[in-house]
Design a protein around this motif. Structure first.
Motif, mmCIF file in Angstrom:
data_model
loop_
_atom_site.group_PDB
_atom_site.id
_atom_site.type_symbol
_atom_site.label_atom_id
_atom_site.label_comp_id
_atom_site.label_asym_id
_atom_site.label_seq_id
_atom_site.Cartn_x
_atom_site.Cartn_y
_atom_site.Cartn_z
ATOM 1 N N UNK A 67 0.833 -1.201 0.000
ATOM 2 C CA UNK A 67 0.000 0.000 0.000
ATOM 3 C C UNK A 67 0.870 1.255 0.000
ATOM 4 N N UNK A 68 0.223 2.393 -0.268
ATOM 5 C CA UNK A 68 0.927 3.662 -0.312
ATOM 6 C C UNK A 68 0.749 4.410 1.002
ATOM 7 N N UNK A 69 1.794 5.106 1.385
ATOM 8 C CA UNK A 69 1.810 5.932 2.580
ATOM 9 C C UNK A 69 2.405 7.278 2.187
ATOM 10 N N UNK A 70 2.069 8.335 2.892
ATOM 11 C CA UNK A 70 2.642 9.644 2.619
ATOM 12 C C UNK A 70 2.936 10.359 3.928
ATOM 13 N N UNK A 71 3.694 11.409 3.797
ATOM 14 C CA UNK A 71 4.133 12.190 4.942
ATOM 15 C C UNK A 71 5.621 12.029 5.128
ATOM 16 N N UNK A 72 6.291 13.112 5.422
ATOM 17 C CA UNK A 72 7.732 13.082 5.647
ATOM 18 C C UNK A 72 8.514 13.383 4.379
ATOM 19 N N UNK A 73 9.808 13.251 4.513
ATOM 20 C CA UNK A 73 10.713 13.496 3.401
ATOM 21 C C UNK A 73 10.338 12.622 2.221
ATOM 22 N N UNK A 74 10.492 13.121 1.033
ATOM 23 C CA UNK A 74 10.187 12.448 -0.226
ATOM 24 C C UNK A 74 8.700 12.390 -0.535
ATOM 25 N N UNK A 75 7.850 12.975 0.296
ATOM 26 C CA UNK A 75 6.431 13.030 -0.070
ATOM 27 C C UNK A 75 5.832 14.374 0.343
ATOM 28 N N UNK A 76 5.313 14.504 1.552
ATOM 29 C CA UNK A 76 4.722 15.771 1.992
ATOM 30 C C UNK A 76 5.479 16.213 3.241
ATOM 31 N N UNK A 77 6.496 17.038 3.029
ATOM 32 C CA UNK A 77 7.320 17.523 4.127
ATOM 33 C C UNK A 77 6.470 18.367 5.071
ATOM 34 N N UNK A 78 6.795 18.319 6.342
ATOM 35 C CA UNK A 78 6.004 19.020 7.351
ATOM 36 C C UNK A 78 5.079 18.068 8.107
ATOM 37 N N UNK B 38 -8.093 2.338 19.330
ATOM 38 C CA UNK B 38 -8.123 3.551 20.126
ATOM 39 C C UNK B 38 -7.002 4.512 19.751
ATOM 40 N N UNK B 39 -6.032 4.030 18.980
ATOM 41 C CA UNK B 39 -4.933 4.852 18.479
ATOM 42 C C UNK B 39 -4.973 4.794 16.963
ATOM 43 N N UNK B 40 -4.735 5.915 16.310
ATOM 44 C CA UNK B 40 -4.744 5.950 14.841
ATOM 45 C C UNK B 40 -3.472 5.300 14.308
ATOM 46 N N UNK B 41 -3.623 4.095 13.746
ATOM 47 C CA UNK B 41 -2.490 3.361 13.182
ATOM 48 C C UNK B 41 -2.574 3.453 11.659
ATOM 49 N N UNK B 42 -1.526 4.001 10.999
ATOM 50 C CA UNK B 42 -1.548 4.109 9.535
ATOM 51 C C UNK B 42 -1.661 2.732 8.884
ATOM 52 N N UNK B 43 -2.603 2.596 7.955
ATOM 53 C CA UNK B 43 -2.773 1.331 7.232
ATOM 54 C C UNK B 43 -2.515 1.497 5.741
ATOM 55 N N UNK B 44 -2.280 2.723 5.284
ATOM 56 C CA UNK B 44 -1.996 2.955 3.870
ATOM 57 C C UNK B 44 -3.231 2.842 3.007
ATOM 58 N N UNK B 45 -3.036 3.147 1.735
ATOM 59 C CA UNK B 45 -4.142 3.089 0.802
ATOM 60 C C UNK B 45 -3.691 2.600 -0.556
ATOM 61 N N UNK B 46 -4.653 2.399 -1.451
ATOM 62 C CA UNK B 46 -4.367 1.869 -2.792
ATOM 63 C C UNK B 46 -4.200 2.958 -3.849
ATOM 64 N N UNK B 47 -4.461 4.222 -3.478
ATOM 65 C CA UNK B 47 -4.349 5.301 -4.459
ATOM 66 C C UNK B 47 -3.718 6.522 -3.802
ATOM 67 N N UNK B 48 -2.732 7.123 -4.476
ATOM 68 C CA UNK B 48 -2.117 8.332 -3.930
ATOM 69 C C UNK B 48 -1.812 9.338 -5.031
#
Length: 148
Positions: free
Chosen positions: A26-37, A51-61
């Protein structure tokens, strides 16, 4: 030395297709090489069942970047930059909404040791349309460039 400013653009669209895609594809974003900040892998679908938001990624970015850099040294070994990043990750392409993109902007310094072609970069990024659930990463460091 040929001192010159550089304006660079990048648009990256990725689609893993429909169906159940394993988390490691799956695709993930955030951080260097994608969306800095934004913190690494913090942009996109999350699982909140624990109860905690755990990134699971997605199929489209969709990720977009524009960066403008200027020489800060006579030998062009040090450059200053400003950037604007936008994008997001969705569970699949049917959920795509151009207006649902995360946005950030910032400044950076790029060092080219020994006149080399590969920079050591340090960026400060700020989220433009911040929401309470967004995770920040103001400082990012990388070796290389986003524009290969």
């Amino acid at each position: 030395a040929g001192l010159r400013s550089v304006l660079q653009f990048r648009v990256r669209v990725a689609d893993a297709g429909g169906g159940d895609v394993p988390v490691f594809e799956r695709y993930f974003a955030g951080g260097t090489q994608s969306i800095r900040g934004f913190a690494r892998r913090s942009v996109g679908p999350v699982d909140i069942s624990t109860g905690t938001a755990i990134p699971v990624g997605g199929n489209f970015s969709l990720l977009e970047t524009i960066e403008y850099s200027v020489p800060l040294s006579p030998d062009d070994s040090t450059r200053g930059a400003i950037f604007y990043d936008a994008g997001n990750v969705w569970p699949d392409r049917s959920g795509f909404d151009f207006g649902d993109q995360k946005q950030s902007a910032g400044v950076g310094i790029l060092l080219y040791p020994g006149g080399g072609a590969i920079p050591i970069s340090l960026y400060l990024g700020w989220i433009i349309n911040e929401k309470p659930e967004d995770k920040r990463e103001v400082l990012s460091f990388t070796i290389g460039t986003m524009f290969f």
